[in-house]
Enzyme design. Structure first.
Site, PDB file in Angstrom:
ATOM      1  N   HIS A  60       6.871   2.006  -1.663  1.00  0.00           N
ATOM      2  CA  HIS A  60       8.054   1.179  -1.451  1.00  0.00           C
ATOM      3  C   HIS A  60       8.280   0.227  -2.627  1.00  0.00           C
ATOM      4  CE1 HIS A  60      10.195  -2.348   0.382  1.00  0.00           C
ATOM      5  NE2 HIS A  60      10.937  -1.366   0.866  1.00  0.00           N
ATOM      6  N   GLY A 106       0.783  -1.222   0.000  1.00  0.00           N
ATOM      7  CA  GLY A 106       0.000   0.000   0.000  1.00  0.00           C
ATOM      8  C   GLY A 106       0.816   1.273   0.000  1.00  0.00           C
TER       9      GLY A 106
END
Length: 161
Positions: free
Chosen positions: A89, A86
């Site tokens: 990254h 989410g």
């Protein structure tokens, strides 16, 4: 499916090549499939069994690949998996790993097999990991591509002076 249109690689005269595998540790089930596929490809190509160096995650693959290339291996195969979460990254890791492994090949002249899965879901990763029921075997494909490239480079003509 991403594998559509893949070439049928035929690799001959590769038994004397030295190949090393560097593999991440995240997502053990997927990584076990990728490593097993890579080792199976090496056996099928009649290569000496490659050493497998394990690193913490995919982000660490480029530096390990560079060290292995500098130690005289004819090809290095990088195996990892990054699954979207989410946060951004995923994008940073995928970009860093891809650029890093590309740079290793360019800097060293040693082919780097790209067996890093960049998937939206764990199910997609399992489907590409070469496990029972998987539709693709990216560990096997990464070794075959790296070895085919090493063989092609070995037979490349020298530059005219």
């Amino acid at each position: 499916m991403s594998g559509k249109g893949a070439p049928e690689l035929s690799v001959a005269d590769s038994g004397d090549l030295r190949v090393a595998v560097v593999a991440a540790q995240w997502h053990q089930k997927v990584m076990d499939g990728l490593v097993d596929g890579a080792l199976r490809a090496a056996r099928d190509l009649k290569l000496p069994e490659p050493p497998v160096l394990r690193v913490p995650g995919s982000f660490e693959l480029p530096v390990a690949a560079k060290v292995l290339a500098a130690r005289g291996y004819d090809a290095v195969v990088a195996l990892g998996v990054v699954i979207r979460g989410g946060t951004p990254h995923f994008d940073y890791v995928c970009q860093g790993v891809t650029q890093g492994l590309t740079q290793v090949g360019l800097d060293t002249g040693v082919p780097v097999g790209f067996g890093v899965l960049t998937c939206d879901t764990e199910e997609q990763a399992v489907d590409r990991a070469g496990l029972a029921g998987s539709r693709e075997d990216k560990g096997y494909e990464a070794v075959t591509a790296a070895v085919a490239t090493a063989v092609a480079l070995r037979s490349a003509p020298a530059a005219a002076r």
